[in-house]
Design an enzyme around this catalytic site. Structure first.
Site, mmCIF file in Angstrom:
data_model
loop_
_atom_site.group_PDB
_atom_site.id
_atom_site.type_symbol
_atom_site.label_atom_id
_atom_site.label_comp_id
_atom_site.label_asym_id
_atom_site.label_seq_id
_atom_site.Cartn_x
_atom_site.Cartn_y
_atom_site.Cartn_z
ATOM 1 C CE1 TYR A 163 -3.767 2.391 0.266
ATOM 2 C CE2 TYR A 163 -2.382 3.472 1.891
ATOM 3 C CZ TYR A 163 -3.476 3.488 1.052
ATOM 4 O OH TYR A 163 -4.268 4.604 0.979
ATOM 5 C CB ILE A 216 0.877 8.676 3.986
ATOM 6 C CG1 ILE A 216 1.998 9.246 3.114
ATOM 7 C CG2 ILE A 216 0.728 7.172 3.748
ATOM 8 C CD1 ILE A 216 3.350 8.615 3.357
ATOM 9 C CB THR A 275 -5.714 15.624 -2.790
ATOM 10 O OG1 THR A 275 -4.745 15.795 -1.754
ATOM 11 C CG2 THR A 275 -5.158 14.676 -3.836
ATOM 12 C CE LYS A 289 0.079 15.769 -1.866
ATOM 13 N NZ LYS A 289 -0.476 14.590 -2.570
ATOM 14 C CG HIS A 332 -1.486 10.921 -5.245
ATOM 15 N ND1 HIS A 332 -2.432 11.799 -4.802
ATOM 16 C CD2 HIS A 332 -1.572 9.846 -4.411
ATOM 17 C CE1 HIS A 332 -3.077 11.283 -3.774
ATOM 18 N NE2 HIS A 332 -2.561 10.101 -3.509
ATOM 19 C CG ASP A 382 3.992 15.362 -2.711
ATOM 20 O OD1 ASP A 382 4.360 14.897 -1.629
ATOM 21 O OD2 ASP A 382 3.316 14.719 -3.542
ATOM 22 N N GLY A 385 9.025 12.706 -4.733
ATOM 23 C CA GLY A 385 10.382 12.374 -5.115
ATOM 24 C C GLY A 385 11.469 12.817 -4.158
ATOM 25 N NE ARG A 408 11.882 8.209 -1.852
ATOM 26 C CZ ARG A 408 10.666 8.703 -2.069
ATOM 27 N NH1 ARG A 408 10.397 9.966 -1.717
ATOM 28 N NH2 ARG A 408 9.714 7.972 -2.621
ATOM 29 N NE ARG A 463 5.547 5.329 -2.385
ATOM 30 C CZ ARG A 463 5.242 5.963 -3.521
ATOM 31 N NH1 ARG A 463 5.945 7.028 -3.874
ATOM 32 N NH2 ARG A 463 4.258 5.547 -4.282
#
Length: 392
Positions: free
Chosen positions: A45, A102, A178, A263, A287, A318, A320, A322, A342
């Site tokens: 998920y 999330i 969103t 967003k 997203h 938003d 990508g 890291r 994530r």
């Protein structure tokens, strides 16, 4: 003033006593550990993206098109030498970072969003709370510092307004709409497991606690399994809204005095329409690659959006991020702040509060260190002159 990079010294000093971090020090490492240790449905998920997952890969690859050009002899070391703070939509942040919204965090930890609320408050960064939460707006809002509420606009304006009013009453500092999820994208990882958490009643805390939603039910969902199934089916008929138009942004402007960010924008015409309708900010995002496979990488869309509406609205980024260098690149291209997703979710699943704290502190320390080593004392030092672009 910044002290995020002190995390580095904590780790090295602990190493003298033979204590090393129990969690990986990189976003990729957290994902790899999560793949090994989390339940397959939970990992799928969070990690899954649309179709062949090309957009998700492109989001990361896009950063390879830019290289920082560090400046030297700028006096950026020492106590209080760097100030990474920023004010976005009236919210003061110790660094230009908010946790991305999330949903269904209960898949990863029983306390879900409330853990993230506590950690972001401690670190002084922002939290964007998802409509699809496992904790209610009120539960998470009571523990958060500065937080924004992310609205998945349901197919019912009364319910949408109820969510917004609850968020405002609970202390949200902004509303994030969103617009790229009128329905769920084609996500093979979830499909292979036949798993959609909402159909199991997960990620529905804000619906099940909402008076407008509950008024649509024949029986309270907590009464029986049959009543819960009926609530899930009611949710299924309400989630998403293919009918949203710029006029709905204007309608939201009438509902609340809070700042509004939209967003899911990657096209300049959409950004222009949102700002014309009353949005105070746009968040350039696809997203995380979860909706449309083969879509433009979010970073590739950022400069054009900044050029189109950056003089009238804040532009955030938003999809990508890291590393600390990624944040510098996005800000150098015109973003006011970034949303980070994530990796901290993997941390939540691996080690609860400690995992979220670890994931966020590693990013912030990396960013702080990279700023100092590049000769930057404040975010105002970041501009197109700090980066070089080239073909790959």
């Amino acid at each position: 003033m910044s002290s995020f990079v002190d995390f580095q010294n904590e780790i090295y000093l602990s190493g003298l006593a033979g204590i090393v971090p129990s969690l990986p020090m990189t976003a990729a490492g957290l994902e790899a550990r999560a793949r090994e240790e989390l339940e397959p449905a939970a990992f799928a998920y969070v990690a899954g993206s649309a179709s062949a997952e090309r957009t998700a890969a492109a989001n990361l690859h896009a950063f390879e098109k830019y290289r920082l050009m560090p400046r030297m002899l700028r006096g950026t070391s020492g106590p209080g030498a760097r100030d990474l703070s920023v004010e976005v939509l009236g919210t003061h942040l110790a660094a230009p970072v908010l946790t991305a919204p999330i949903g269904v965090l209960g898949l990863l930890h029983e306390r879900g969003e409330t853990v993230v609320a506590e950690v972001t408050r401690e670190l002084g960064i922002g939290m964007v709370l998802s409509t699809a939460g496992s904790s209610t707006i009120e539960e998470a809002g009571a523990l958060a510092g500065d937080w924004w509420y992310q609205l998945y606009w349901p197919n019912d304006p009364e319910l949408a307004r109820s969510f917004v009013e609850r968020a405002e009453k609970a202390g949200a500092k902004a509303i994030v709409v969103t617009i790229d999820t009128p329905a769920l994208g084609w996500r093979p990882r979830d499909l292979a497991l036949g798993h959609l958490p909402f159909l199991h009643g997960k990620g529905m805390a804000n619906y099940l606690s909402d008076p407008v939603f509950r008024a649509k039910l024949a029986a309270p969902p907590e009464q029986s399994e049959e009543a819960m199934r009926a609530a899930v089916l009611t949710w299924l008929g309400l989630f998403g809204n293919h009918g949203l138009r710029p006029a709905d942004i204007a309608r939201l402007r009438d509902w609340t005095e809070l700042p509004i960010a939209v967003k899911g924008v990657v096209h300049p015409d959409d950004a222009r329409q949102c700002v014309d309708a009353g949005a105070d900010a746009v968040i350039v995002s696809n997203h995380g690659g979860r909706q449309v496979d083969g879509a433009i990488a979010a970073l590739d869309a950022l400069p054009t959006i900044v050029a189109t509406v950056g003089d009238r609205a804040d532009v955030l980024f938003d999809s990508g991020i890291r590393t600390g260098s990624d944040i510098m690149i996005a800000l150098s291209l015109g973003a006011k702040a970034v949303l980070y997703g994530r990796p901290w979710a993997y941390g939540l699943g691996l080690a609860g509060r400690d995992g979220v704290r670890h994931a966020l502190r590693t990013l912030l320390a990396d960013f702080d260190a990279a700023m100092g080593l590049s000769g930057c004392t404040t975010l105002d030092d970041l501009s197109r002159t700090m980066i070089s672009s080239y073909r790959i």
